[in-house]
Design an enzyme around this catalytic site. Sequence first.
Site, PDB file in Angstrom:
ATOM      1  N   GLY A 160       0.586  -0.888   0.264  1.00 22.66           N
ATOM      2  CA  GLY A 160       0.030   0.038   0.063  1.00 22.66           C
ATOM      3  C   GLY A 160       0.635   1.356   0.026  1.00 22.66           C
ATOM      4  O   GLY A 160       0.477   2.537   0.231  1.00 22.66           O
ATOM      5  N   ASN A 169       5.897  -3.807 -13.699  1.00 23.65           N
ATOM      6  CA  ASN A 169       5.348  -4.135 -12.292  1.00 23.65           C
ATOM      7  C   ASN A 169       4.588  -5.010 -12.472  1.00 23.65           C
ATOM      8  O   ASN A 169       4.633  -6.216 -12.735  1.00 23.65           O
ATOM      9  CB  ASN A 169       4.593  -2.949 -11.897  1.00 23.65           C
ATOM     10  CG  ASN A 169       4.114  -2.612 -10.558  1.00 23.65           C
ATOM     11  OD1 ASN A 169       4.186  -3.302  -9.256  1.00 23.65           O
ATOM     12  ND2 ASN A 169       4.420  -1.641 -10.563  1.00 23.65           N
ATOM     13  N   CYS A 211       1.061   0.568 -10.132  1.00 22.53           N
ATOM     14  CA  CYS A 211       1.344   0.170  -8.247  1.00 22.53           C
ATOM     15  C   CYS A 211      -0.762   0.125  -8.008  1.00 22.53           C
ATOM     16  O   CYS A 211      -1.750   0.616  -8.440  1.00 22.53           O
ATOM     17  CB  CYS A 211       1.461   1.390  -7.094  1.00 22.53           C
ATOM     18  SG  CYS A 211       1.400  -0.024  -5.572  1.00 22.53           S
TER      19      CYS A 211
END
Length: 305
Positions: free
Chosen positions: A73, A193, A131
């Site tokens: 996070g 990613n 992300c």
Amino acid sequence: MKPDLRVTIAGMEFANPLMTASGCCGYGEELAEVFPLSRLGALVTKSITLKPRLGHPPPRTAETASGMLNAIGLANVGIDAFITDKLPFLEKQKTRVIVNVAGSSASEYIEVCRRLNDCPRVDMVELNVSCPNVDEGGIEIGTDPLQTEKIVADVRKVFKRPIIAKMTPNVTDVGIVARAAEAGGADAISLINTLTGTSIDVNTWRPRLTYNRGGLSGPAIKPVALAMVDRVYNCTRLPLIGIGGITTADDVVEFMLVGATAVQIGTALFVQPDAPVRIAKDLTAYLREKKLHSVTELIGKVRKY
Ligand SMILES: Cc1cc2nc3c(=O)[nH]c(=O)nc-3n(C[C@H](O)[C@H](O)[C@H](O)COP(=O)(O)O)c2cc1C
């Protein structure tokens, strides 16, 4: 003669093609206790946001077959504490410094990069538009070519040194998003990613991460990453930085053959923190064995059927 490991990206020379991957060695302090950071081509920091973030509560990592899931996070100290507390250490290191930047809005990316522009030892920024583990920002920018192009173009106006755009694999065609980043003015593309994944505990019937899902990394994702580097190499002119499951020199060679100029090492650092040192040594041995003078002779040289 020792093979030459130096590579150049956006006119900037790197001692070798091995970088750390964002989020896998914080801001470099702990890694510097394991080996001198001058052994790296570059250190890539954990994502930095405008304000400090605590991230998600634990458990936020879980092991999987040949990989791991994480939903940290974007826990980080925020740009102010990064500049005052973390950057002075990095400025003393004899390696290139790449700061990974994340945000929940275009203005957040712009403000963080504007402040980093005043820090001359920050060689490049890497924009984390990929992300998967936050509720806003990150992946929904990176899955939308228009938003990706705009963020890169906005940052281009305030950050005067090279910009790397980091791609998410969670799209139908990564080539389209990479081309959008190129159109926005990116100097390089890094990919990939993590892939969205989850894992459930069959005793408690609960997901193994409090965020319920996370990002898959490690050797499990290497074939996906290689195919995506190959795809982007064939549809943009930008230098590429390959990421995904790299643990050996052979992995680096594979990524370079399909078009990467450099690579980042992530999950492997959790297993063996000095992996980049071992990989550099083995890469040198590989080049010697193949009678190559420079690692750059590998780039894009895959012999396709
Ligand atoms: C624990 C953990 C934290 C991560 N944090 C970030 C991050 O803050 N920003 C980012 O761009 N990528 C982050 N990543 C993704 C890695 O930089 C890399 O893209 C991904 O893990 C694939 O490489 P690997 O298979 O070598 O780990 C993180 C990965 C892991 C495992």
